[in-house]
Motif scaffolding. Structure first.
Motif, PDB file in Angstrom:
ATOM      1  N   ILE A  51       0.989  -1.309   0.198  1.00  0.00           N
ATOM      2  CA  ILE A  51      -0.454   0.170   0.278  1.00  0.00           C
ATOM      3  C   ILE A  51       0.676   1.446  -0.094  1.00  0.00           C
ATOM      4  CG2 ILE A  51      -1.708   1.339   1.383  1.00  0.00           C
ATOM      5  CD1 ILE A  51      -3.328  -1.507   2.331  1.00  0.00           C
ATOM      6  N   VAL A  52       1.782   1.402   0.469  1.00  0.00           N
ATOM      7  CA  VAL A  52       2.535   2.596   0.613  1.00  0.00           C
ATOM      8  C   VAL A  52       3.416   2.711  -0.140  1.00  0.00           C
ATOM      9  CG1 VAL A  52       4.873   3.324   1.789  1.00  0.00           C
ATOM     10  CG2 VAL A  52       3.401   2.819   3.133  1.00  0.00           C
ATOM     11  N   ILE A  53       4.447   1.347  -1.118  1.00  0.00           N
ATOM     12  CA  ILE A  53       4.877   1.565  -2.530  1.00  0.00           C
ATOM     13  C   ILE A  53       3.503   1.815  -3.947  1.00  0.00           C
ATOM     14  CG2 ILE A  53       5.945   0.516  -4.653  1.00  0.00           C
ATOM     15  CD1 ILE A  53       7.028  -1.264  -2.578  1.00  0.00           C
ATOM     16  N   VAL A  54       2.132   1.938  -3.342  1.00  0.00           N
ATOM     17  CA  VAL A  54       1.129   1.966  -4.671  1.00  0.00           C
ATOM     18  C   VAL A  54       0.861   3.279  -4.375  1.00  0.00           C
ATOM     19  CG1 VAL A  54      -0.643   1.513  -5.334  1.00  0.00           C
ATOM     20  CG2 VAL A  54       1.033  -0.352  -4.758  1.00  0.00           C
ATOM     21  N   VAL A  55       1.350   4.011  -3.016  1.00  0.00           N
ATOM     22  CA  VAL A  55       0.387   5.528  -2.712  1.00  0.00           C
ATOM     23  C   VAL A  55       1.802   6.234  -3.008  1.00  0.00           C
ATOM     24  CG1 VAL A  55      -0.225   7.047  -0.915  1.00  0.00           C
ATOM     25  CG2 VAL A  55      -1.521   5.532  -0.894  1.00  0.00           C
ATOM     26  N   SER A  56       2.919   5.787  -2.454  1.00  0.00           N
ATOM     27  CA  SER A  56       3.889   6.922  -2.833  1.00  0.00           C
ATOM     28  C   SER A  56       4.236   7.132  -4.225  1.00  0.00           C
ATOM     29  CB  SER A  56       5.526   6.065  -2.011  1.00  0.00           C
ATOM     30  OG  SER A  56       4.702   6.249  -1.035  1.00  0.00           O
ATOM     31  N   ALA A  57       3.996   5.951  -5.270  1.00  0.00           N
ATOM     32  CA  ALA A  57       4.026   6.210  -6.329  1.00  0.00           C
ATOM     33  C   ALA A  57       3.154   7.263  -7.558  1.00  0.00           C
ATOM     34  CB  ALA A  57       4.308   4.318  -6.847  1.00  0.00           C
ATOM     35  N   LEU A  58       1.711   6.573  -7.243  1.00  0.00           N
ATOM     36  CA  LEU A  58       0.977   7.314  -7.450  1.00  0.00           C
ATOM     37  C   LEU A  58       1.168   9.017  -6.829  1.00  0.00           C
ATOM     38  CD1 LEU A  58      -2.062   5.625  -6.489  1.00  0.00           C
ATOM     39  CD2 LEU A  58      -1.301   5.840  -8.999  1.00  0.00           C
ATOM     40  N   PHE A  59       1.501   9.187  -5.680  1.00  0.00           N
ATOM     41  CA  PHE A  59       1.914  10.685  -5.534  1.00  0.00           C
ATOM     42  C   PHE A  59       2.925  11.540  -6.318  1.00  0.00           C
ATOM     43  CE2 PHE A  59      -1.442  10.395  -2.174  1.00  0.00           C
ATOM     44  CZ  PHE A  59      -1.687  11.521  -2.177  1.00  0.00           C
ATOM     45  N   MET A  60       3.832  10.710  -6.604  1.00  0.00           N
ATOM     46  CA  MET A  60       4.534  10.916  -7.420  1.00  0.00           C
ATOM     47  C   MET A  60       4.937  11.203  -8.658  1.00  0.00           C
ATOM     48  SD  MET A  60       8.224  11.776  -6.778  1.00  0.00           S
ATOM     49  CE  MET A  60       9.271  12.045  -7.420  1.00  0.00           C
ATOM     50  N   LEU A  91       6.414  11.289   3.143  1.00  0.00           N
ATOM     51  CA  LEU A  91       5.723  11.596   4.308  1.00  0.00           C
ATOM     52  C   LEU A  91       4.281  11.227   3.534  1.00  0.00           C
ATOM     53  CD1 LEU A  91       6.526  14.854   4.195  1.00  0.00           C
ATOM     54  CD2 LEU A  91       6.363  13.114   5.842  1.00  0.00           C
ATOM     55  N   LEU A  92       3.515  11.103   2.623  1.00  0.00           N
ATOM     56  CA  LEU A  92       2.121  10.458   1.825  1.00  0.00           C
ATOM     57  C   LEU A  92       1.892   9.226   2.010  1.00  0.00           C
ATOM     58  CD1 LEU A  92       1.007  13.123  -0.287  1.00  0.00           C
ATOM     59  CD2 LEU A  92       0.353  12.955   1.188  1.00  0.00           C
ATOM     60  N   GLY A  93       3.311   8.644   2.217  1.00  0.00           N
ATOM     61  CA  GLY A  93       3.230   6.689   2.147  1.00  0.00           C
ATOM     62  C   GLY A  93       3.144   6.420   3.176  1.00  0.00           C
ATOM     63  N   MET A  94       3.624   7.308   3.886  1.00  0.00           N
ATOM     64  CA  MET A  94       4.164   7.060   5.684  1.00  0.00           C
ATOM     65  C   MET A  94       2.561   7.114   6.124  1.00  0.00           C
ATOM     66  SD  MET A  94       6.696   8.720   6.904  1.00  0.00           S
ATOM     67  CE  MET A  94       8.862   8.347   6.370  1.00  0.00           C
ATOM     68  N   ALA A  95       1.857   8.574   6.058  1.00  0.00           N
ATOM     69  CA  ALA A  95       0.478   8.502   6.098  1.00  0.00           C
ATOM     70  C   ALA A  95      -0.100   7.469   5.932  1.00  0.00           C
ATOM     71  CB  ALA A  95       0.022  10.071   5.482  1.00  0.00           C
ATOM     72  N   ALA A  96      -0.414   6.695   4.526  1.00  0.00           N
ATOM     73  CA  ALA A  96      -0.667   5.634   4.109  1.00  0.00           C
ATOM     74  C   ALA A  96      -1.083   4.771   4.742  1.00  0.00           C
ATOM     75  CB  ALA A  96      -0.391   5.227   2.984  1.00  0.00           C
ATOM     76  N   ALA A  97       0.664   4.130   5.346  1.00  0.00           N
ATOM     77  CA  ALA A  97       0.750   3.486   6.721  1.00  0.00           C
ATOM     78  C   ALA A  97      -0.516   3.248   7.853  1.00  0.00           C
ATOM     79  CB  ALA A  97       2.332   3.196   6.876  1.00  0.00           C
ATOM     80  N   ILE A  98      -0.101   4.550   8.195  1.00  0.00           N
ATOM     81  CA  ILE A  98      -0.607   5.543   9.528  1.00  0.00           C
ATOM     82  C   ILE A  98      -2.526   4.566   9.410  1.00  0.00           C
ATOM     83  CG2 ILE A  98      -1.054   6.583  11.468  1.00  0.00           C
ATOM     84  CD1 ILE A  98       2.055   8.284  10.416  1.00  0.00           C
ATOM     85  N   GLY A  99      -2.742   5.291   8.357  1.00  0.00           N
ATOM     86  CA  GLY A  99      -4.043   4.871   8.470  1.00  0.00           C
ATOM     87  C   GLY A  99      -4.814   3.846   7.656  1.00  0.00           C
ATOM     88  N   GLY A 103      -2.956   0.908   9.082  1.00  0.00           N
ATOM     89  CA  GLY A 103      -3.329   0.607  10.739  1.00  0.00           C
ATOM     90  C   GLY A 103      -4.220   0.700  11.037  1.00  0.00           C
ATOM     91  N   ALA A 104      -4.793   1.710  10.795  1.00  0.00           N
ATOM     92  CA  ALA A 104      -5.978   2.793  11.752  1.00  0.00           C
ATOM     93  C   ALA A 104      -7.139   1.484  11.388  1.00  0.00           C
ATOM     94  CB  ALA A 104      -5.352   3.837  12.122  1.00  0.00           C
ATOM     95  N   LEU A 105      -6.900   1.489   9.951  1.00  0.00           N
ATOM     96  CA  LEU A 105      -8.195   0.392   9.865  1.00  0.00           C
ATOM     97  C   LEU A 105      -7.851  -1.175  10.119  1.00  0.00           C
ATOM     98  CD1 LEU A 105      -9.174   2.849   6.214  1.00  0.00           C
ATOM     99  CD2 LEU A 105     -10.543   2.431   8.374  1.00  0.00           C
ATOM    100  N   GLY A 106      -6.875  -1.608  10.590  1.00  0.00           N
ATOM    101  CA  GLY A 106      -6.529  -2.851  11.166  1.00  0.00           C
ATOM    102  C   GLY A 106      -6.354  -3.563   9.838  1.00  0.00           C
ATOM    103  N   ILE A 107      -5.919  -2.383   8.565  1.00  0.00           N
ATOM    104  CA  ILE A 107      -5.113  -3.944   7.802  1.00  0.00           C
ATOM    105  C   ILE A 107      -3.748  -4.149   8.284  1.00  0.00           C
ATOM    106  CG2 ILE A 107      -4.270  -3.268   5.352  1.00  0.00           C
ATOM    107  CD1 ILE A 107      -7.023  -1.315   5.089  1.00  0.00           C
TER     108      ILE A 107
END
Length: 244
Positions: free
Chosen positions: A195-204, A229-237, A239-243
């Motif tokens: 998820i972090v890689i995909v989110v970071s790549a999309l924002f890049m 930073l947005l990739g890290m935020a995706a990881a936090i999100g 985790g908050a969703l239980g993924i």
């Protein structure tokens, strides 16, 4: 846990890390002063030099945020001094986290965690993080000049495309290593890395499009840090969703 964290955050380690970082900071100031004096000597416009210094200082702020987050993220497992040192000199967040995780798993830990950390595992992790990164600096000190004169310059003179191809191949190989690590985590039941890689790549990709198509050139210096930073935020999100 308490005993280990006391060792990882001991005054000796703070002293070692602080001494190395202080040396690097002093060296940076010395080079800044020498460069400024050389610019004055050769007649460069002082206003332009001041503008370059101000712009460079500004462009370091956002990238340093991701480094700070990396120190905080690793400090729960490795204490503060070691991540602070590794991420303040020639280390990089993606490398240090991956090296620490690989070393921890090789030592028998299911994941990088301060709760299960022991002194011997800590030493192994620090050894891997440190020894694995020093060779670039060692090579530059003893071999870069000769390498540039005999390899890079010849390649560039004959056909610069080969230099571009070699650099791109090295970069793609590094990216593939990180992607492979993420898919290895998927096989073990965790999709957070992917998820972090995909989110970071999309924002890049988005930031690159804005730079090239919408003339938002100011993003060129911040796109990598924002993507991290947005990739890290995706990881936090996640985790908050239980993924996991």
């Amino acid at each position: 846990m308490g005993g280990f964290m006391e060792m990882a955050n001991s005054g000796v380690l703070y002293l070692i890390a602080g001494a190395v970082i202080a040396f690097v900071m002093v060296m940076a100031v010395v080079f800044l002063v020498k460069a400024y004096r050389e610019g004055v000597r050769i007649g460069m416009d002082k206003k332009k030099m001041h503008k370059a210094i101000t712009a460079s200082a500004t462009f370091t702020v956002v990238p340093s945020i991701s480094i700070l987050i990396g120190v905080v993220a690793l400090s729960g497992s490795l204490g503060v001094p070691v991540p602070w040192l590794r991420l303040s000199v020639i280390g990089a967040l993606h490398y240090e986290a991956m090296a620490a995780d690989v070393a921890a798993k090789a030592a028998g830990m299911a994941e990088l965690s301060g709760a299960a950390m022991t002194g011997s595992v800590f030493v192994s992790i620090v050894f891997v993080m440190t020894v694995g990164i020093i060779w670039g600096g060692v090579f530059c000190v003893f071999g870069l000049k000769k390498y540039q004169s005999k390899v890079l310059n010849k390649v560039g003179q004959k056909d610069n495309r080969w230099g571009t191809i070699l650099f791109n191949a090295m970069f793609v190989g590094m990216v593939c290593a990180f992607i492979g690590s993420a898919f290895a985590d998927v096989r073990q039941g965790s999709v957070v890395s992917l998820i972090v890689i995909v989110v970071s790549a999309l924002f890049m990709a988005l930031f690159t499009w804005l730079c090239e198509k919408k003339n938002q050139k100011w993003l060129e210096s911040f796109s990598l840090s924002f993507s991290m930073l947005l990739g890290m935020a995706a990881a936090i999100g996640a985790g908050a969703l239980g993924i996991q």
